[in-house]
Design a protein around this motif. Sequence first.
Motif, PDB file in Angstrom:
ATOM      1  N   GLU A 185       0.837  -1.193   0.000  1.00  0.00           N
ATOM      2  CA  GLU A 185       0.000   0.000   0.000  1.00  0.00           C
ATOM      3  C   GLU A 185       0.880   1.254   0.000  1.00  0.00           C
ATOM      4  OE1 GLU A 185      -4.210   1.127   2.163  1.00  0.00           O
ATOM      5  OE2 GLU A 185      -2.821  -0.248   3.091  1.00  0.00           O
ATOM      6  N   LYS A 186       1.937   1.192   0.824  1.00  0.00           N
ATOM      7  CA  LYS A 186       2.840   2.338   0.899  1.00  0.00           C
ATOM      8  C   LYS A 186       3.580   2.524  -0.412  1.00  0.00           C
ATOM      9  CE  LYS A 186       3.538   2.420   5.842  1.00  0.00           C
ATOM     10  NZ  LYS A 186       4.329   1.855   6.947  1.00  0.00           N
ATOM     11  N   VAL A 187       3.997   1.394  -1.006  1.00  0.00           N
ATOM     12  CA  VAL A 187       4.688   1.485  -2.285  1.00  0.00           C
ATOM     13  C   VAL A 187       3.765   2.103  -3.334  1.00  0.00           C
ATOM     14  CG1 VAL A 187       5.523   0.072  -4.206  1.00  0.00           C
ATOM     15  CG2 VAL A 187       6.379  -0.330  -1.916  1.00  0.00           C
ATOM     16  N   ARG A 189       1.468   4.221  -2.780  1.00  0.00           N
ATOM     17  CA  ARG A 189       1.437   5.655  -2.482  1.00  0.00           C
ATOM     18  C   ARG A 189       2.679   6.331  -3.049  1.00  0.00           C
ATOM     19  NH1 ARG A 189      -0.432   5.728   3.399  1.00  0.00           N
ATOM     20  NH2 ARG A 189       1.758   5.890   3.881  1.00  0.00           N
ATOM     21  N   ALA A 190       3.827   5.650  -2.905  1.00  0.00           N
ATOM     22  CA  ALA A 190       5.066   6.222  -3.427  1.00  0.00           C
ATOM     23  C   ALA A 190       5.007   6.346  -4.939  1.00  0.00           C
ATOM     24  CB  ALA A 190       6.246   5.349  -3.027  1.00  0.00           C
ATOM     25  N   MET A 191       4.392   5.359  -5.582  1.00  0.00           N
ATOM     26  CA  MET A 191       4.279   5.430  -7.034  1.00  0.00           C
ATOM     27  C   MET A 191       3.391   6.597  -7.440  1.00  0.00           C
ATOM     28  SD  MET A 191       3.932   1.362  -7.757  1.00  0.00           S
ATOM     29  CE  MET A 191       3.874   1.397  -9.532  1.00  0.00           C
ATOM     30  N   LEU A 192       2.265   6.748  -6.721  1.00  0.00           N
ATOM     31  CA  LEU A 192       1.373   7.872  -6.998  1.00  0.00           C
ATOM     32  C   LEU A 192       2.117   9.187  -6.874  1.00  0.00           C
ATOM     33  CD1 LEU A 192      -1.997   7.179  -5.184  1.00  0.00           C
ATOM     34  CD2 LEU A 192      -1.514   7.114  -7.617  1.00  0.00           C
ATOM     35  N   SER A 193       2.894   9.303  -5.788  1.00  0.00           N
ATOM     36  CA  SER A 193       3.504  10.601  -5.510  1.00  0.00           C
ATOM     37  C   SER A 193       4.543  10.954  -6.564  1.00  0.00           C
ATOM     38  CB  SER A 193       4.113  10.633  -4.111  1.00  0.00           C
ATOM     39  OG  SER A 193       5.445  10.221  -4.148  1.00  0.00           O
ATOM     40  N   ARG A 194       5.004   9.960  -7.320  1.00  0.00           N
ATOM     41  CA  ARG A 194       5.905  10.313  -8.401  1.00  0.00           C
ATOM     42  C   ARG A 194       5.249  10.139  -9.765  1.00  0.00           C
ATOM     43  NH1 ARG A 194      11.453   7.668  -7.660  1.00  0.00           N
ATOM     44  NH2 ARG A 194      10.453   6.225  -6.228  1.00  0.00           N
ATOM     45  N   GLY A 195       3.958  10.435  -9.801  1.00  0.00           N
ATOM     46  CA  GLY A 195       3.303  10.610 -11.081  1.00  0.00           C
ATOM     47  C   GLY A 195       2.719   9.372 -11.706  1.00  0.00           C
ATOM     48  N   TYR A 196       2.670   8.244 -10.975  1.00  0.00           N
ATOM     49  CA  TYR A 196       2.081   7.052 -11.548  1.00  0.00           C
ATOM     50  C   TYR A 196       0.591   7.278 -11.731  1.00  0.00           C
ATOM     51  CZ  TYR A 196       0.470   2.238 -11.900  1.00  0.00           C
ATOM     52  OH  TYR A 196      -0.120   1.076 -12.307  1.00  0.00           O
ATOM     53  N   GLY A 197       0.068   6.936 -12.896  1.00  0.00           N
ATOM     54  CA  GLY A 197      -1.344   7.207 -13.107  1.00  0.00           C
ATOM     55  C   GLY A 197      -2.069   6.051 -13.764  1.00  0.00           C
ATOM     56  N   LYS A 201       4.377   3.785 -17.665  1.00  0.00           N
ATOM     57  CA  LYS A 201       4.976   4.456 -18.809  1.00  0.00           C
ATOM     58  C   LYS A 201       6.329   3.814 -19.017  1.00  0.00           C
ATOM     59  CE  LYS A 201       2.588   8.549 -19.602  1.00  0.00           C
ATOM     60  NZ  LYS A 201       2.416   9.436 -18.471  1.00  0.00           N
TER      61      LYS A 201
ATOM     62  N   ASN B  52       1.361  16.982  -1.228  1.00  0.00           N
ATOM     63  CA  ASN B  52       1.766  16.348  -2.484  1.00  0.00           C
ATOM     64  C   ASN B  52       0.571  15.697  -3.191  1.00  0.00           C
ATOM     65  OD1 ASN B  52       2.816  13.239  -3.242  1.00  0.00           O
ATOM     66  ND2 ASN B  52       3.930  14.886  -4.245  1.00  0.00           N
ATOM     67  N   VAL B  54      -1.137  13.119  -2.309  1.00  0.00           N
ATOM     68  CA  VAL B  54      -1.310  11.674  -2.150  1.00  0.00           C
ATOM     69  C   VAL B  54      -2.521  11.413  -1.249  1.00  0.00           C
ATOM     70  CG1 VAL B  54      -0.291   9.577  -1.220  1.00  0.00           C
ATOM     71  CG2 VAL B  54       1.078  11.111  -2.583  1.00  0.00           C
ATOM     72  N   LYS B  75      -2.845  15.092 -10.078  1.00  0.00           N
ATOM     73  CA  LYS B  75      -1.686  14.688 -10.899  1.00  0.00           C
ATOM     74  C   LYS B  75      -0.755  15.865 -11.161  1.00  0.00           C
ATOM     75  CE  LYS B  75      -0.553  11.506 -13.619  1.00  0.00           C
ATOM     76  NZ  LYS B  75      -0.308  10.702 -14.828  1.00  0.00           N
ATOM     77  N   ARG B  78       1.217  16.724  -8.107  1.00  0.00           N
ATOM     78  CA  ARG B  78       2.346  15.827  -7.839  1.00  0.00           C
ATOM     79  C   ARG B  78       3.558  16.165  -8.685  1.00  0.00           C
ATOM     80  NH1 ARG B  78      -1.667  10.923  -8.010  1.00  0.00           N
ATOM     81  NH2 ARG B  78      -2.678  11.347  -6.027  1.00  0.00           N
ATOM     82  N   PHE B  85       9.899  10.511   1.069  1.00  0.00           N
ATOM     83  CA  PHE B  85       9.231   9.843   2.182  1.00  0.00           C
ATOM     84  C   PHE B  85      10.175   9.707   3.372  1.00  0.00           C
ATOM     85  CE2 PHE B  85       5.515   7.372   0.218  1.00  0.00           C
ATOM     86  CZ  PHE B  85       5.304   8.355  -0.716  1.00  0.00           C
ATOM     87  N   ASP B  90       9.718   2.653   1.864  1.00  0.00           N
ATOM     88  CA  ASP B  90       8.379   2.860   1.321  1.00  0.00           C
ATOM     89  C   ASP B  90       8.445   3.507  -0.046  1.00  0.00           C
ATOM     90  OD1 ASP B  90       7.433   1.869   3.643  1.00  0.00           O
ATOM     91  OD2 ASP B  90       6.961   3.819   4.528  1.00  0.00           O
ATOM     92  N   PHE B 103      11.945   6.584 -12.313  1.00  0.00           N
ATOM     93  CA  PHE B 103      10.498   6.359 -12.255  1.00  0.00           C
ATOM     94  C   PHE B 103       9.682   7.648 -12.409  1.00  0.00           C
ATOM     95  CE2 PHE B 103       6.423   5.659 -10.190  1.00  0.00           C
ATOM     96  CZ  PHE B 103       6.022   4.460 -10.753  1.00  0.00           C
ATOM     97  N   ASN B 107       7.369   8.766 -15.693  1.00  0.00           N
ATOM     98  CA  ASN B 107       5.929   8.947 -15.533  1.00  0.00           C
ATOM     99  C   ASN B 107       5.461  10.326 -15.954  1.00  0.00           C
ATOM    100  OD1 ASN B 107       4.267   6.754 -14.536  1.00  0.00           O
ATOM    101  ND2 ASN B 107       5.816   6.637 -12.946  1.00  0.00           N
ATOM    102  N   PHE B 108       6.338  11.308 -15.762  1.00  0.00           N
ATOM    103  CA  PHE B 108       5.935  12.654 -16.144  1.00  0.00           C
ATOM    104  C   PHE B 108       6.270  12.924 -17.601  1.00  0.00           C
ATOM    105  CE2 PHE B 108       6.184  13.338 -11.456  1.00  0.00           C
ATOM    106  CZ  PHE B 108       4.834  13.541 -11.290  1.00  0.00           C
TER     107      PHE B 108
END
Lengths: 240, 282
Positions: A185-187, A189-197, A201, B52, B54, B75, B78, B85, B90, B103, B107-108
Amino acid sequence: MIEKVDGRVKLGTSILCVAILSTFRTFEYLAAYLGFYILLLSLTGFPVIKWMRRISLPALFVAFMSAAAVFVNFWAGRPTAAMDGAVLFLRALSAIVLISSAVYSMSLGEFLFSLKALGFPEPLVNLVGFTIRYANVLVEELSRMNMARRARGCAEGRSFWNMAAMAVLGHTVAALFLRSYERSEKVYRAMLSRGYGGNMKSLYPAGRPKKSDFAFGALAAGVPLFLKAVEMGAFAWITR
Amino acid sequence: MDYAVEVQNLAFRYKDGTEALRGVTMKVRKGSKTAILGPNGAGKSTLLFHLNGVYLPQRGNVKILGVEVNRKTEKMIRKMVGLVFQDPDDQVFSPTVWEDVAFGPVNFGSSREEVELKVKSALEAVGMEEFAGKMPFHLSYGQRKRVAIAGVLAVNPEILLLDEPHAFLDPRAREDLYDILEKENREGKTIIVATHDVDFAYEWSDEIVVMKDGRILAQGGIEILSREEIVEEAGLEYPKVVKLFKAIYGPRAEGAPRTIEEAAKLLNSLLENRTSSKVQKE
Ligand SMILES: Nc1ncnc2c1ncn2[C@@H]1O[C@H](COP(=O)(O)OP(=O)(O)OP(=O)(O)O)[C@@H](O)[C@H]1O
Ligand SMILES: [Mg+2]
């Protein structure tokens, strides 16, 4: 050398080769191909030893399953049980060998991109990506928990029949899944926070594979095709 | 005035019922350096997750560079706000260091060449370029922390949030981090750091935010770190320089210098004055 070949070609060729090899019926031809392939790998400077260590576990698993098949067939009274089992083993082993050696020199990103380029559906590719990341998390958690346990004086159970060791194993598995769930779950969140959508990609813009890539592919797939033709008797007039 | 972050009456409750934020209101100026301090469980990390995008506000609202954070803008937010973190485990999840740092940029939507450049310079900034091909799990904790920082630097966001960046870094890496933050700030970035390191906060920040029990206890210049009632209530301690000055001048030692160097200079000049006045007397 093999790591320079385009990922799509590598993966596509391996899948094709696995398909061809799965139709082989003779032990000798399968063994010959495997020998040839591994020889080729070591000649091109592929880190064979390291890679073999990596695939030893799945190979062992396949051997075990084949042995079980031999046993069952033998019980059922089939005279060719041993040979069938051996062929089954080599087919499965060649699948492991081919796919893993193709993937070994690829990054996760390249692998996922190659899958997508080969026409695997997007949801499946995402699933594979998640699974690989998740498996990493699982392995990490496990070794971390083992370390914590050992640090607090718990000897690793050597015997499977030791009840205490089994109990520890049971707890470990349960805790492993709980912890991995939280971590995943945390991972996420980490993916989201770096633009995973929602979809992976990839870095690999669809540059065309080069001629040399295709040459490699033709060569790699040509050998099993040739062997298959031999097996089917296309050259019977020579071998007879 | 331009604000990078505006938080209005923000409240957040975790699934298990923990009220992590209970009405947080604060503003952070664009281009400023802010440190968030407060005891364990004060809600610092939870607040940063909101900045951020999240986490989305359950009550109240958050604006980043004038844009309200919600499902539609998350989006975009972010991309503007990078978050390092608290626990690198994490954050760092890819099979290799290189892939993990790449990564964000991938993604961007950066191109391959751009990504390669960004990853390279980010890894250089944290001194991890020779580890690019390694598995993050095989790195030491501090090294993973650096990879996590590189992963955010590579995205080059307008606002940088760092949750406990100093924990587990060796002294040299701390200094490097200080320089990285200074450099990013000089380039106009807004930087917010949640930390337990009062010395760092005192020396580095323009602005201090003190949190406790999901609320803001105080916000202001670094002088609030020498105010007894705040330091007491938040369970903090005085920065070393402040301690020294309090020891010399008693409890009302406000306006203490920020760094050991400044303090040394001041003390030296005091000593010189004293000796020279002694000489004059004789
Ligand atoms: N995933 C979660 N589920 C439930 N409660 C949580 C969760 N994460 C945090 N909390 C709770 O929310 C409160 C605020 O936590 P938070 O992590 O924001 O504190 P913090 O100020 O960052 O603390 P620290 O200094 O230890 O990092 C704490 O009481 C914590 O127990
Ligand atoms: Mg925290």
